[in-house]
Design a protein around this motif. Structure first.
Motif, short mmCIF file in Angstrom:
data_model
loop_
_atom_site.label_atom_id
_atom_site.label_comp_id
_atom_site.label_asym_id
_atom_site.label_seq_id
_atom_site.Cartn_x
_atom_site.Cartn_y
_atom_site.Cartn_z
N PRO A 30 0.83 -1.21 0.00
CA PRO A 30 0.00 0.00 0.00
C PRO A 30 0.87 1.26 0.00
N SER A 31 0.47 2.22 -0.79
CA SER A 31 1.31 3.41 -0.93
C SER A 31 0.46 4.65 -1.14
N LEU A 32 1.04 5.78 -0.80
CA LEU A 32 0.34 7.06 -0.89
C LEU A 32 0.82 7.86 -2.08
N GLU A 33 -0.09 8.67 -2.61
CA GLU A 33 0.30 9.56 -3.69
C GLU A 33 1.12 10.71 -3.11
N PRO A 34 2.28 11.00 -3.72
CA PRO A 34 3.08 12.12 -3.19
C PRO A 34 2.44 13.47 -3.49
N ARG A 56 7.18 13.69 4.53
CA ARG A 56 6.88 13.86 3.11
C ARG A 56 5.46 14.37 2.95
N PHE A 57 5.26 15.25 2.00
CA PHE A 57 3.90 15.72 1.73
C PHE A 57 3.17 14.68 0.88
N VAL A 58 1.97 14.32 1.31
CA VAL A 58 1.21 13.27 0.63
C VAL A 58 -0.25 13.70 0.50
N HIS A 59 -0.97 12.98 -0.36
CA HIS A 59 -2.41 13.15 -0.52
C HIS A 59 -3.10 12.01 0.21
N ILE A 60 -4.00 12.36 1.10
CA ILE A 60 -4.74 11.33 1.83
C ILE A 60 -6.23 11.49 1.49
#
Ligand code: ATP
Ligand code: MG
Length: 440
Positions: A61-65, A403-407
Motif C-alpha cells: 500500500p502506498s500514498l500519492e506524493p 513527506r507531503f502526501v495526498h490522503i
C-alpha cells in the motif's frame, strides 16, 4: 488493515495542461522538483508491518506524493477558486489562507480567488454573508494576526446549497480548512458535485489543534499551541510554589486526544500529574487520584495538575451530554469538577490548600502561529494548490514521515489519532511526572 483502495486518490480527469511552474522547475538541472507520478510513498514504516502483508514491494500500500506536477488539470487563466475556514480557531489559519492565495496567484497565475465568510454558512444565501476577494495585497500580512480573516462557524449546512453557491460563482476549486467535521462536510459537497456531474475539485488542509487527525505527522498549529500551553503550566507552577498547600490546576485542549497536555508537560517539566482522555483514572479510594495528590501536597507542599478537557468525563454526573451546533457532544467541565473535588478532599483531610485554576484554551487557540508552524502552513498550502491544480479531489494534503502526501478524505476521518497508553509518548509523560501508571 489499510489497503490500496483506501489510499486511492480521486481525480477529475487527465492532466493535459502544461504547468506554469514546469518551465521553472525543468530549468533546474541538478534537482528534480516536480513529482514523479509513477513513484509512490510506502504506507508501512517497519519491516514487520510491510513483511506481514507478504507482498512484493510494488504492491505494498502506498500514498500519492504531494507536490507540483509538470502537467495540470485546470487552466489557470480560467480557474476560479474558493477558500473557507470552519470549526474552532487554531494558530496558522491565516498563514494557510495567505499561502493558498500567494501560490495560486503568483505561481499559477490564477486571478479570481474568493473567500467565503464564517465557515460553511458563507455559502448559504439565507445568512447574507458576502464573499471576499482575496488578492496578494489583501493577504500579504494577515499571518501577523491569530484567528482567520474569513471567520468561522459551526453548525450543519445543506451541501446542495453549498454546491449551488459554487455553481453561481463558477468556482472550479474549493479549499476547505478545518477539522474532522469540516472534512465530513466537504465529502458531502463532493457527493453533490458528483451527482450534478460538475468538475469541481475539493481539497482540504486539515486543522486540528488537538493533533487528532490520523496518518499525519503533526497538524499545523499544534506546536504553537503546545508552546503557549507551557506558559500556563509555568504560571500554575509558580502559583503552586508560592502558597501553602498550593495546587496549580491547568485545563488544556484535547477533547479526544491528550497530545497537547502530554507534549506541553514534557516541554515544561513542572507537572506532577497529567490526565488525558485516553487513560481513565479513579478519583476516590486509596489508589485514586485525589488521595495520591493529597500525599504529594503533604510531602512537597505543592503540586501541579494538567488535565485535557476530554479526560475523566465518566466522573461528571450532573452533566447532560448535549451537542453543539455541529453535532459534537458537549463535554462536561472536568477542570471545575477537579478544582471542587481537590479542595473538598484536602479540606476533609485537614490539609491546608490553595488551589489555582487555569483555563487558557481560548488564549491558546487565538495566538498567531510560531515560525515553525508558519513555515509548515505555507508548505501545506503549496501542496494543496499543487493537488487541486492537478485535479485531485476529496483529498487532504498532509505531511507523513516528513513527506507531503495526498490522503483521501474518507480515510482521514475514518478514525482519530490518540495517545497510546502503552506507547512511548505516554511512557515519557509518566517518567516526567512520576505519577503512577494507573489511578485505580
Ligand atoms: P474542530 O476541530 O474545531 O472541531 P471541525 O471542522 O470538526 O473543527 P465542526 O464544528 O465539527 O468543526 O464542523 C465544522 C463544519 O463542518 C460545520 O459547520 C458543519 O457545516 C460541517 N460538519 C460538521 N460535522 C459534519 C458531518 N458529520 N457531516 C457533514 N458536515 C459536517
Ligand atoms: Mg471536530
Amino acid at each position: 488493515m489499510i489497503g490500496h483502495e483506501d489510499l486511492a486518490v480521486r481525480t477529475l480527469g487527465p492532466c493535459r495542461i502544461d504547468s506554469p511552474l514546469a518551465e521553472r522547475l525543468a530549468s533546474r538541472e541538478t534537482t528534480q522538483h516536480s513529482v514523479v507520478e509513477e513513484d509512490r510513498i510506502l504506507f508501512d514504516d517497519t519491516i514487520s508491518m510491510a513483511g506481514a502483508r507478504g507482498l512484493p514491494v510494488e504492491q505494498l500500500p502506498s500514498l500519492e506524493p504531494g507536490g507540483p506536477r509538470k502537467r495540470i488539470y485546470f487552466d489557470p487563466a480560467k480557474t476560479r477558486v474558493g477558500i473557507v475556514t470552519c470549526g474552532g480557531l487554531c494558530p496558522g489559519l491565516n498563514d494557510v489562507i495567505r499561502g493558498l492565495v500567494l501560490e495560486l496567484s503568483r505561481h499559477y497565475g490564477v486571478r479570481r480567488i474568493v473567500g467565503f465568510r464564517n465557515g460553511y454558512r458563507g455559502f448559504i444565501p439565507h445568512y447574507g454573508e458576502d464573499v471576499v476577494d482575496l488578492t496578494p495585497e489583501v493577504v500579504q500580512h494577515i499571518d501577523d494576526e491569530g484567528g482567520t480573516i474569513l471567520g468561522t462557524s459551526r453548525g450543519l449546512q445543506d451541501p446542495e446549497e453549498i454546491v449551488d453557491a459554487l455553481e453561481r460563482l463558477n468556482i472550479n476549486i474549493l479549499f476547505v480548512v478545518g477539522g474532522d467535521g469540516t472534512i465530513r462536510g466537504a465529502m458531502e459537497v463532493v457527493r453533490v458535485i458528483g451527482e450534478r456531474g460538475l468538475k469541481v475539485a475539493v481539497v482540504g488542509i486539515p486543522k486540528t489543534i488537538d493533533n487528532d487527525i490520523p496518518y499525519i505527522d503533526q497538524s499545523f498549529g499544534f506546536q504553537t499551541a503546545m508552546a503557549e500551553a507551557t506558559k500556563s503550566i509555568h504560571a500554575a507552577s509558580v502559583e503552586a510554589r508560592s502558597a501553602p498547600g498550593g495546587v496549580g490546576l491547568v485545563k488544556l485542549m484535547g477533547r479526544h486526544s491528550g497530545f497537547i497536555a502530554c507534549y506541553s508537560v514534557l516541554a515544561k517539566d513542572d507537572a506532577d500529574y497529567v490526565l488525558i482522555p485516553e487513560v481513565p483514572f479513579a478519583l476516590h479510594g486509596e489508589r485514586g487520584f485525589l488521595e495520591h495528590l493529597r500525599r504529594r501536597v503533604e510531602d512537597r507542599g505543592h503540586a501541579v495538575v494538567v488535565v485535557a478537557e476530554g479526560a475523566g468525563q465518566e466522573h461528571i454526573e450532573e452533566h447532560e451530554p448535549g451537542r453543539d451546533a455541529s453535532g459534537n457532544v458537549r463535554l462536561g467541565d472536568v477542570g471545575r469538577l477537579l478544582r471542587r473535588l481537590i479542595c473538598e478532599h484536602l479540606d476533609r483531610a485537614g490539609v491546608e490548600n490553595n488551589v489555582r485554576y487555569f483555563d487558557p484554551s481560548y488564549a491558546i487557540r487565538s495566538v498567531p502561529a510560531n515560525p515553525y508552524d508558519s513555515a509548515y502552513c505555507l508548505r501545506l498550502a503549496h501542496a494543496a494548490v499543487h493537488a487541486a491544480m492537478a485535479g485531485r479531489t476529496e483529498v487532504i494534503v498532509a505531511r507523513r514521515r516528513r513527506r507531503f502526501v495526498h490522503i483521501p478524505m474518507p480515510l482521514a476521518v475514518s478514525r482519530r489519532n490518540h495517545v497510546d497508553p502503552l506507547g512511548d509518548l505516554w511512557m515519557s509523560v509518566l517518567e516526567a511526572t512520576g505519577q503512577p501508571v494507573r489511578f485505580e
